[in-house]
Design a protein around this motif. Sequence first.
Motif: not given
Lengths: 220, 316, 482
Positions: C169-193
Amino acid sequence: MDQSLSSQFVNLLAALLLLLAFAMLAQRRVLTLIKLFAWQGAALTASTLIMAYATGQGHLYYSATLTLLLKVILIPWILHRLIDQLQIRWDIETLINIPVTMLVGIGLAIFAFALATPISEMAGSLTRATLGIAMASVLLSFLMMIVRRKAVPQVIGFLAMENSLFFAATSATYGMPLVVELGVALDVLVGTFIFGIFFFHIRDEFESLDIRHMEKLKED
Amino acid sequence: MIDAPAIAFQILQSVFVVLAAPLLLGWANQCRAWLQNRSAPSILLPYYTLAKLFHKDAVIAHNASAVFRVTPYVMFGCMWLAAGIVPVLATDLPFAPAADIIALVGVFALARVFSALAAMDIGTAFGGLGARREMLIGFLAEPAMLMVLFTAAFISGSTQLNTIVETLGHREFAIDPSLAFAAVAFLMVLLAENARIPIDNPTTHLELTMIHEAMILEYSARHLALIEWAVAIKLFAYMTIGIALFVPWGIAEAGNWGALPLAFAALAAKLAFAGAGLALLETLLAKLRLFLAPEFLSTAFLLGVLGILTHFLARG
Amino acid sequence: MEIALVLGFPLLGGLLLALFGHKRWAPELNALMSLTTLVAAAALTRRVITGGPMTALDEQFFVDPFNVFLVALTAFVGFTTALFSRPYMRIEEHHGRLNAARLRLYHSMYQLFSFTMQLCLLSNNIGILWVSLEGATLATVLLVSLYRTPASLEAAWKYFILCSVGIAQALFGIILLYFAAEKVIGPGGTSLLWTHLYAVRDQLEPTVLSLAFVFLLVGFGTKVGLVPLHNWLPDAHAEGPTPVSAVLSGLLLNVALYAVVRSKVLVDGALGRNFSGGLMMGFGLLSVVVAAFFLSRQKDIKRMFAYSSIEHMGIVTFAFGMGGPVAAFAGLLHMTVHSLTKSAIFFTVGHATQKTGTQNMADIRGLIEQSPAIGWGLALGSLAILGMPPFGVFTSEFLVLTTAMHEHPWATPFLLVALGVAFAAILGKVQPMVFGETNLRRLPHAPALVPVFVHLAIVLMLGVYIPPYLVEWYRQAAAFIG
């Protein structure tokens, strides 16, 4: 392949994924469960490949290869060997009967779709519908873990849940960074190994893999 | 508006369906024989059977009521009506507005009710057994069927089969996951409603395993012939409903004589394929135990509901 | 550089002990590797305290006062537990409950567990954080079932299934977080930092983030042991070997809570404090109350203290949920003192159960007569965990209660009742165990009790006087938490 055709293919594969999740819910035989799991992995690989082609993101190719190796070939093979050595064939009962399980599954699918609709509006146009389907698959795999009596179907439910989460990742976000996917894959692999070791311990101790043997620790 | 070519089309279709239905049955039997490595009976065997039955004298129990006598005609009539409504050869037939898909399901239900009543009419044990089982299957299959039809209705925006066929046949090629779900569900309902394997074995002689056959054990001669014919028309109608929903290309419009040969050819090809597919399924699957039939049908219901949900999800 | 050492030593230790873990000197090697990890952690801490937050290796690692204090705590308790496990495991082997092969598994997994926890704390990449937390679960599963009894297999199975499902479930939360971050930061590894996410946290989409936080809280909360996701905790702590119970209770719960708090900080940027705060307070309060009541019904000593862990984690979650400098400070202090005290208690409990051969509290009596060190250790440890002054737990609980009374008075009666129930229960059960007629046997090896008293001394000191640099340290960390 233009955008809309690949989007339709991805939608179709998403629907196939959901269908396989329901089929796993209704299955009684463990061998068929493993086959369905392998098919799920194949559908996942196909959709990742289509997305890699349509969006031009290179790392999705690696991702698809990893999924193919791990979830279509390696893990089903490990499970097959486990089944052979443990000599399991059937899972006779579930906690609630199958039509009721199906109805609960439908309820969960509706819930997941409702939950996903506001979010999927923000998703890339390629994969709008698939986030809801991915969430529904996650919840269905979760349901499958809960209603099963034997250990191996529970584990397969867990692996199916990882499949659906991976699909959610690729559909909502065009794939997680590669390093994370490698880490997740490693975890899944190691987890499967440990499950395998575990089954042997359980079988040695209890002479069977029925979960009911492991419900003795309760509050008194 | 009375339109002579349209009426001609209508009559042509109704007559054609009635005459062609046993042929479909014969073709499916042939395919099954080939798959099972037997030598096949003649493809016209159902016709010979019907002719034989019509020649015989009908024997009816003393305590049979009017329901018993009337049922074969009701069943045949219902199926003939259904065959006239479903756009087998052409859309926009004059009869078509008589019933949309919901009423179509009702027509099939009417036939089922009458056959169940007739089965219980004489009071034999097997009749009651068959009637109860048939109603169980029908009770579960009908919602599934409705869900499938609703999926198609949602996509095309109407419950009239005509509109559905036109919309689905004339839009650009699109792989619709909701239709994929609906197709699988429809296949399962088809097998259940028409008493094919895996729900019921149409060639069994073991009464305790019968569902549909048990209901018609008391019938003989022309009554039996009409019922057998009605069963064949029902299979034909179901197959053409499936074709209309999922592979509707090639169906002509009423009054368009030029498109008729193409419509015939397309229909023949599709039905040949469908018959062979049915035979394949019957060979591969085994008959389910009766208590597993509700599971089978609830799966079909589920897939139908999923089809609707997926449609809404994909649309927005 | 220090980061590489902090991570490298446990990893090296794991490999070495996988090869040599069955030798007679394996426990000493285990302790040695933990000591080197501690030294590296101390060096890292000093660097961050003097130099401020730092990132390393292309921003994949991030160290700030919040996680460096946890790194130091983890390394310290890891070391003391390794010291404790030396005689403990030798006694277990002597009693016949373990053999050399299993000891090899134990020792190598212990070091790998340490590695995964440090990786989780130091990683800047939220995905790697998840991977290492799951890795920590995997490393300990086989440890919980080490004794291969039916009960331990059941405990390990429950632990595995529940924690893996939770963390999915936490992984799904991280996916959603990444999804939101991608909109702002853009795709790629930096969106999870985490550092990048922190910088843009007020631009992230609120709906997605609220859903993500729920999943993250449920997922990581399973590993923290929040009610109602706590089912695995009492069994896993009770059935595994005592060093494993000590590190699970003292360290893993902290690391999981760290993950929750990091997520909370991100979500607060977009949604304000009330959403996440409310959820965490709710779960925390529920955990405290339920655990206190279950605690009073336990007959097994380790299960009882496991429920005590749930209760204290509930208090910390509640404190972080309240937010604000005082509550965050109290939460951090409580994490520290709870780790130290609970592991000390488990050390004494471990030796006590070895002396009596049972974990049933009704059968343990008169510890103080035969082995004063164990008896006093258990008595003081229990007093400490119950929040008696002058121990440190009193300070943190006092701060939590006063903040609650100021800002959320409705919660205070629940907290007080729960703490009272736990107090009565534990005191009532420990007292006959420590005093009374004895029925104990001698231990073949001398018990390791130095770690117990070192921990308790630190907790006492923290209760009476917190050194200024520690206060400053906590304040900086609390400021990060917000």
